[in-house]
Scaffold this active site. Structure first.
Site, PDB file in Angstrom:
ATOM      1  N   LYS A  13     -95.986  97.246   2.465  1.00 28.20           N
ATOM      2  CA  LYS A  13     -95.467  96.844   3.779  1.00 28.20           C
ATOM      3  C   LYS A  13     -95.353  98.042   4.715  1.00 28.20           C
ATOM      4  CE  LYS A  13     -91.490  94.987   2.661  1.00 28.20           C
ATOM      5  NZ  LYS A  13     -91.429  95.069   1.202  1.00 28.20           N
ATOM      6  N   ARG A  88     -85.290  89.147   4.649  1.00 30.97           N
ATOM      7  CA  ARG A  88     -85.654  89.144   3.242  1.00 30.97           C
ATOM      8  C   ARG A  88     -85.069  87.950   2.522  1.00 30.97           C
ATOM      9  NH1 ARG A  88     -86.364  94.947   2.426  1.00 30.97           N
ATOM     10  NH2 ARG A  88     -86.668  95.595   0.317  1.00 30.97           N
ATOM     11  N   ARG A 127     -94.626 106.303  -6.740  1.00 27.14           N
ATOM     12  CA  ARG A 127     -94.041 106.682  -5.439  1.00 27.14           C
ATOM     13  C   ARG A 127     -93.233 107.966  -5.499  1.00 27.14           C
ATOM     14  NH1 ARG A 127     -90.752 101.763  -2.677  1.00 27.14           N
ATOM     15  NH2 ARG A 127     -92.529 100.594  -1.901  1.00 27.14           N
ATOM     16  N   ARG A 163     -87.216 107.986  -6.108  1.00 30.18           N
ATOM     17  CA  ARG A 163     -85.931 107.407  -5.702  1.00 30.18           C
ATOM     18  C   ARG A 163     -85.339 106.582  -6.846  1.00 30.18           C
ATOM     19  NH1 ARG A 163     -87.621 104.362  -0.320  1.00 30.18           N
ATOM     20  NH2 ARG A 163     -87.029 102.645  -1.634  1.00 30.18           N
ATOM     21  N   ARG A 174     -85.497  94.289  -8.863  1.00 32.29           N
ATOM     22  CA  ARG A 174     -85.806  94.012  -7.449  1.00 32.29           C
ATOM     23  C   ARG A 174     -86.847  92.905  -7.329  1.00 32.29           C
ATOM     24  NH1 ARG A 174     -87.391  99.523  -4.766  1.00 32.29           N
ATOM     25  NH2 ARG A 174     -87.187  98.397  -2.807  1.00 32.29           N
TER      26      ARG A 174
END
Ligand code: AMP
Length: 217
Positions: A13, A88, A127, A163, A174
Protein backbone atom coordinates in the site's frame (compact mmCIF):
# COMPACT_ATOMS: atom_id res chain seq x y z
CA UNK A 1 -8.74 12.38 -7.30
CA UNK A 2 -9.61 10.78 -3.95
CA UNK A 3 -8.66 7.20 -3.30
CA UNK A 4 -8.57 4.64 -0.51
CA UNK A 5 -6.03 1.80 -0.57
CA UNK A 6 -7.09 -1.37 1.26
CA UNK A 7 -4.83 -4.39 1.69
CA UNK A 8 -3.12 -6.44 4.37
CA UNK A 9 0.19 -5.27 5.79
CA UNK A 10 2.87 -6.11 3.22
CA UNK A 11 0.58 -5.74 0.21
CA UNK A 12 2.56 -2.69 -0.90
CA UNK A 13 0.00 0.00 0.00
CA UNK A 14 2.73 2.46 1.01
CA UNK A 15 4.75 1.93 -2.19
CA UNK A 16 1.69 2.31 -4.41
CA UNK A 17 0.55 5.37 -2.43
CA UNK A 18 3.96 6.98 -3.09
CA UNK A 19 3.59 6.35 -6.84
CA UNK A 20 0.07 7.77 -6.86
CA UNK A 21 1.41 10.85 -5.09
CA UNK A 22 4.14 11.29 -7.72
CA UNK A 23 1.90 10.62 -10.72
CA UNK A 24 -1.24 12.51 -9.69
CA UNK A 25 0.00 15.00 -7.07
CA UNK A 26 -2.15 13.48 -4.33
CA UNK A 27 -1.51 13.88 -0.62
CA UNK A 28 -0.73 10.51 0.98
CA UNK A 29 -2.48 10.03 4.32
CA UNK A 30 -0.92 7.14 6.24
CA UNK A 31 -2.55 6.59 9.62
CA UNK A 32 0.21 4.14 10.68
CA UNK A 33 2.80 6.92 10.27
CA UNK A 34 0.54 9.48 12.00
CA UNK A 35 0.04 7.17 14.98
CA UNK A 36 3.75 6.28 15.19
CA UNK A 37 4.51 10.00 15.15
CA UNK A 38 2.22 10.52 18.18
CA UNK A 39 4.11 7.71 19.95
CA UNK A 40 7.52 9.16 19.19
CA UNK A 41 6.37 12.63 20.37
CA UNK A 42 5.21 10.98 23.61
CA UNK A 43 1.72 12.54 23.53
CA UNK A 44 -0.95 11.23 25.93
CA UNK A 45 -2.67 9.46 23.03
CA UNK A 46 0.69 8.11 21.83
CA UNK A 47 1.41 6.55 25.24
CA UNK A 48 -2.07 5.04 25.30
CA UNK A 49 -1.76 3.33 21.91
CA UNK A 50 1.88 2.20 22.05
CA UNK A 51 1.21 -1.20 23.73
CA UNK A 52 -1.49 -1.98 21.16
CA UNK A 53 0.69 -1.09 18.19
CA UNK A 54 3.64 -3.05 19.63
CA UNK A 55 1.40 -6.13 19.69
CA UNK A 56 0.16 -5.56 16.15
CA UNK A 57 -3.35 -4.78 17.36
CA UNK A 58 -5.55 -2.14 15.81
CA UNK A 59 -5.86 1.18 17.57
CA UNK A 60 -9.49 1.73 18.71
CA UNK A 61 -11.73 3.24 16.03
CA UNK A 62 -12.62 6.46 17.93
CA UNK A 63 -8.91 7.38 18.33
CA UNK A 64 -8.04 6.83 14.65
CA UNK A 65 -11.26 8.52 13.52
CA UNK A 66 -10.34 11.58 15.62
CA UNK A 67 -6.81 11.73 14.18
CA UNK A 68 -8.19 11.67 10.62
CA UNK A 69 -11.07 14.07 11.37
CA UNK A 70 -8.64 16.56 12.91
CA UNK A 71 -6.59 16.55 9.69
CA UNK A 72 -9.64 17.00 7.45
CA UNK A 73 -11.05 19.79 9.62
CA UNK A 74 -7.77 21.72 9.71
CA UNK A 75 -7.36 24.83 7.51
CA UNK A 76 -5.02 22.93 5.16
CA UNK A 77 -7.35 19.97 4.80
CA UNK A 78 -6.44 17.55 2.01
CA UNK A 79 -8.44 17.91 -1.19
CA UNK A 80 -6.92 15.28 -3.49
CA UNK A 81 -5.58 12.36 -1.52
CA UNK A 82 -4.82 8.68 -1.20
CA UNK A 83 -5.66 7.04 2.12
CA UNK A 84 -2.99 4.48 3.07
CA UNK A 85 -4.27 2.31 5.93
CA UNK A 86 -7.55 4.07 6.73
CA UNK A 87 -10.39 3.14 6.88
CA UNK A 88 -9.50 -0.33 8.10
CA UNK A 89 -12.75 -1.39 9.74
CA UNK A 90 -16.42 -1.09 8.80
CA UNK A 91 -17.00 1.38 11.60
CA UNK A 92 -14.09 3.55 10.36
CA UNK A 93 -15.55 3.45 6.84
CA UNK A 94 -18.89 4.73 8.16
CA UNK A 95 -17.16 7.51 10.15
CA UNK A 96 -15.05 8.43 7.09
CA UNK A 97 -18.13 8.54 4.83
CA UNK A 98 -19.77 10.97 7.27
CA UNK A 99 -16.61 13.11 7.52
CA UNK A 100 -16.31 13.36 3.73
CA UNK A 101 -19.98 14.32 3.35
CA UNK A 102 -19.45 17.06 5.96
CA UNK A 103 -16.45 18.30 3.98
CA UNK A 104 -18.28 18.09 0.60
CA UNK A 105 -15.73 15.59 -0.70
CA UNK A 106 -16.47 12.33 -2.49
CA UNK A 107 -14.35 9.23 -3.07
CA UNK A 108 -13.47 8.13 -6.61
CA UNK A 109 -12.38 4.56 -5.86
CA UNK A 110 -11.31 2.07 -3.22
CA UNK A 111 -8.45 -0.14 -4.41
CA UNK A 112 -8.33 -3.56 -2.75
CA UNK A 113 -4.79 -4.99 -3.06
CA UNK A 114 -5.14 -8.79 -2.83
CA UNK A 115 -2.31 -11.15 -1.79
CA UNK A 116 -2.00 -14.62 -0.13
CA UNK A 117 -1.12 -14.58 3.60
CA UNK A 118 2.09 -16.64 3.16
CA UNK A 119 3.49 -14.11 0.70
CA UNK A 120 2.77 -11.36 3.22
CA UNK A 121 4.70 -13.20 5.94
CA UNK A 122 7.71 -13.62 3.61
CA UNK A 123 7.69 -10.01 2.46
CA UNK A 124 7.36 -8.46 5.88
CA UNK A 125 10.26 -10.49 7.24
CA UNK A 126 12.35 -8.45 4.76
CA UNK A 127 11.15 -5.00 5.86
CA UNK A 128 13.60 -2.59 7.46
CA UNK A 129 13.03 0.96 8.74
CA UNK A 130 15.22 3.87 9.64
CA UNK A 131 14.86 4.51 13.41
CA UNK A 132 16.02 8.15 13.16
CA UNK A 133 12.94 10.35 13.86
CA UNK A 134 14.58 13.25 11.95
CA UNK A 135 15.12 11.19 8.80
CA UNK A 136 12.32 11.12 6.22
CA UNK A 137 13.62 8.00 4.42
CA UNK A 138 10.79 5.64 3.47
CA UNK A 139 11.07 2.02 4.49
CA UNK A 140 13.36 -0.56 2.84
CA UNK A 141 12.90 -4.23 1.96
CA UNK A 142 15.81 -6.65 1.64
CA UNK A 143 13.96 -8.38 -1.26
CA UNK A 144 12.47 -5.47 -3.23
CA UNK A 145 14.04 -2.24 -2.12
CA UNK A 146 17.40 -2.91 -0.47
CA UNK A 147 19.46 -0.03 0.93
CA UNK A 148 22.67 0.78 -0.99
CA UNK A 149 24.78 -0.43 1.95
CA UNK A 150 23.22 -3.51 3.64
CA UNK A 151 21.67 -2.62 7.01
CA UNK A 152 22.25 1.16 6.67
CA UNK A 153 19.84 3.97 5.82
CA UNK A 154 20.63 5.55 2.41
CA UNK A 155 19.76 9.04 3.69
CA UNK A 156 21.29 9.25 7.17
CA UNK A 157 23.43 6.09 7.55
CA UNK A 158 21.63 4.89 10.73
CA UNK A 159 21.44 1.12 11.41
CA UNK A 160 18.12 -0.08 9.96
CA UNK A 161 15.71 -1.97 12.26
CA UNK A 162 12.93 -4.56 12.01
CA UNK A 163 9.90 -2.91 13.63
CA UNK A 164 8.29 -4.87 16.52
CA UNK A 165 5.02 -4.92 14.60
CA UNK A 166 6.81 -6.51 11.59
CA UNK A 167 7.94 -9.66 13.50
CA UNK A 168 6.42 -12.97 12.29
CA UNK A 169 4.21 -13.73 15.29
CA UNK A 170 2.91 -10.18 15.19
CA UNK A 171 2.31 -10.25 11.46
CA UNK A 172 0.20 -13.42 11.72
CA UNK A 173 -1.93 -11.73 14.36
CA UNK A 174 -2.24 -8.64 12.16
CA UNK A 175 -3.35 -10.81 9.22
CA UNK A 176 -6.07 -12.49 11.30
CA UNK A 177 -7.23 -9.11 12.47
CA UNK A 178 -7.11 -7.74 8.93
CA UNK A 179 -9.37 -10.52 7.58
CA UNK A 180 -11.83 -10.20 10.48
CA UNK A 181 -12.11 -6.45 10.04
CA UNK A 182 -12.06 -5.90 6.30
CA UNK A 183 -14.74 -8.33 5.12
CA UNK A 184 -17.61 -5.96 5.95
CA UNK A 185 -15.65 -2.90 4.85
CA UNK A 186 -15.02 -4.44 1.42
CA UNK A 187 -18.68 -5.42 1.07
CA UNK A 188 -19.64 -1.86 2.03
CA UNK A 189 -17.51 -0.32 -0.73
CA UNK A 190 -18.57 -2.99 -3.24
CA UNK A 191 -22.22 -2.01 -2.65
CA UNK A 192 -21.26 1.63 -3.14
CA UNK A 193 -19.71 0.56 -6.47
CA UNK A 194 -16.35 2.02 -5.48
CA UNK A 195 -14.37 -1.21 -5.05
CA UNK A 196 -11.62 -2.13 -7.55
CA UNK A 197 -9.69 -5.40 -6.98
CA UNK A 198 -5.99 -5.40 -7.99
CA UNK A 199 -3.58 -8.32 -7.45
CA UNK A 200 -0.62 -7.27 -5.30
CA UNK A 201 1.62 -10.22 -6.24
CA UNK A 202 2.78 -8.72 -9.56
CA UNK A 203 5.89 -6.53 -9.90
CA UNK A 204 5.44 -3.03 -8.47
CA UNK A 205 5.21 -1.39 -11.94
CA UNK A 206 2.52 -3.82 -13.11
CA UNK A 207 0.48 -3.29 -9.94
CA UNK A 208 0.69 0.45 -10.46
CA UNK A 209 -0.40 0.16 -14.12
CA UNK A 210 -3.34 -2.01 -13.02
CA UNK A 211 -4.35 0.53 -10.37
CA UNK A 212 -4.24 3.36 -12.92
CA UNK A 213 -6.36 1.25 -15.29
CA UNK A 214 -8.79 0.35 -12.48
CA UNK A 215 -9.39 4.00 -11.61
CA UNK A 216 -9.89 4.83 -15.27
CA UNK A 217 -7.00 7.32 -15.64
P1 AMP B 1 0.64 0.53 9.06
O1 AMP B 1 1.82 1.43 9.08
O2 AMP B 1 -0.47 1.04 8.18
O3 AMP B 1 1.00 -0.90 8.78
O4 AMP B 1 0.02 0.54 10.55
C1 AMP B 1 0.79 0.15 11.65
C2 AMP B 1 -0.08 0.01 12.88
O5 AMP B 1 -0.75 1.25 13.13
C3 AMP B 1 -1.20 -1.00 12.77
O6 AMP B 1 -0.79 -2.32 13.10
C4 AMP B 1 -2.18 -0.47 13.82
O7 AMP B 1 -1.76 -0.79 15.12
C5 AMP B 1 -2.07 1.03 13.64
N1 AMP B 1 -3.03 1.56 12.65
C6 AMP B 1 -2.74 2.20 11.48
N2 AMP B 1 -3.86 2.58 10.84
C7 AMP B 1 -4.89 2.14 11.62
C8 AMP B 1 -6.30 2.19 11.48
N3 AMP B 1 -6.90 2.74 10.40
N4 AMP B 1 -7.05 1.64 12.47
C9 AMP B 1 -6.48 1.09 13.56
N5 AMP B 1 -5.16 0.99 13.75
C10 AMP B 1 -4.36 1.51 12.79
Amino acid sequence: MRLVLVGPPGSGKGTQAERLVRQFGLMSIGTGAMLRDAISRGTEMGNQIKPLMDQGLLVPDPIVNDVVAELFRSPNRPDCFVMDGYPRTYSQAIAFDALLIQQFLNLDAVINLTIPDEEVVRRIGGRRCCPNPNCDASSYNVFFRPPKVPGKCDKCGSDLILRDDDKEETIRRRLREFHNNTELLITHYRYRNLLREVSATDPVETIFANIVRAIGK
